[in-house]
Write a protein that holds these residues in place. Structure first.
Motif: not given
Ligand code: ADP
Length: 184
Positions: A16-21, A118, A154, A157
Motif C-alpha cells: 500500500g505504499a505506492g509501489k505499483t501505482t 489506505r 509516497a 509527494s
Molecule cells: P503497493 O504496490 O505498494 O502495494 P499500491 O500502488 O497498490 O501500493 O497502492 C497505493 C495506493 O496509495 C494507491 O491507491 C494510490 O493511489 C495511493 N496513493 C496516494 N498517494 C500516493 C503517492 N504519493 N504515491 C503513490 N501512491 C499514492
C-alpha cells in the motif's frame, strides 16, 4: 526507439505504499518517451511464475530470486525492467543487487499508519484480526533499506513528482539519454 540502457528499477516498500501505482506511471512515461520498458508486478507474478509460493522466509526468498532472474534477463537485453515487490528483507535486496548487474533500488517510503489507513486491498484489517499470518509490517518485519539508490516520499509527494525523480536519476546515471526537458 530511444537509446535507453538496460537496468532493473526495483521498487521496495510496504504493502500500500505506492509501489505499483508509481511503477505503472513510470512505465507509461518511459514508453511514451520511446524507451523499452517492462513491469514485473509481484502480485501478478505470484499468480504466474511464482505460483504456489507462500510467505515463509524461504518462499519469500524464492519469490524474489525468480523475479530477479527474469528482471536480469530483460535488463541484459536492453530493457528497463521495473519491479514492484515488497522485498522486505535486507538479504533479498542484497541478493538482487549481487545477481543483477544494474540494480537500482527505489525505496517507496510511506509510514505504516498511512498504508494501513489506505488499506487498498483490505489486507491490513485482516492482518490485524490475525486472519493473515506473517503480514509485512504487522506480523512480519519490513527491514527499511539502508542504502537505497533513490528514496521516494509516497506520502507527501505526488506520483508524478516521484516519477520525475526516478527519470532524472536514470538520465543522470546514463540509463536514459540526458536530453534536456525530454522526460522531466
Ligand atoms: P503497493 O504496490 O505498494 O502495494 P499500491 O500502488 O497498490 O501500493 O497502492 C497505493 C495506493 O496509495 C494507491 O491507491 C494510490 O493511489 C495511493 N496513493 C496516494 N498517494 C500516493 C503517492 N504519493 N504515491 C503513490 N501512491 C499514492
Amino acid at each position: 526507439m530511444m537509446e535507453s540502457k538496460g537496468c532493473v528499477v526495483w521498487f521496495t516498500g510496504l504493502s500500500g505504499a505506492g509501489k505499483t501505482t508509481t511503477a505503472q506511471h513510470l512505465l507509461q512515461q518511459l514508453r511514451e518517451a520511446g524507451a523499452r520498458a517492462e513491469l514485473l508486478d509481484g502480485d501478478e507474478l505470484r499468480a504466474g511464475i511464482c505460483k504456489g509460493l507462500g510467505f515463509s522466509r524461504e518462499d519469500r526468498m524464492e519469490n524474489i530470486k525468480r523475479i530477479a532472474y527474469v528482471a536480469g534477463l530483460l535488463a541484459r537485453n536492453g530493457v528497463i525492467a521495473i519491479v514492484s515487490a515488497i522485498t522486505p528483507y535486507r538479504e533479498m535486496r542484497q541478493y538482487a543487487r549481487s545477481a543483477i548487474g544494474s540494480y537500482i533500488e527505489v525505496y517507496v517510503d510511506c509510514p505504516l499508519e498511512e498504508c494501513e489507513r489506505r488499506d487498498v486491498k483490505g489486507l491490513y484489517a485482516k492482518a490485524r484480526k490475525n486472519e493473515i499470518p506473517s503480514f509485512t509490517g504487522i506480523s512480519d518485519p519490513y527491514e527499511v533499506p539502508e542504502n537505497p539508490d533513490i528514496v521516494l516520499n509516497a506520502h507527501g509527494s505526488t506520483v508524478s513528482g516521484n516519477v520525475v525523480q526516478v527519470c532524472s536519476w536514470l538520465a543522470k546515471s546514463g540509463y536514459l539519454p540526458a536530453r534536456e526537458g525530454e522526460l522531466v
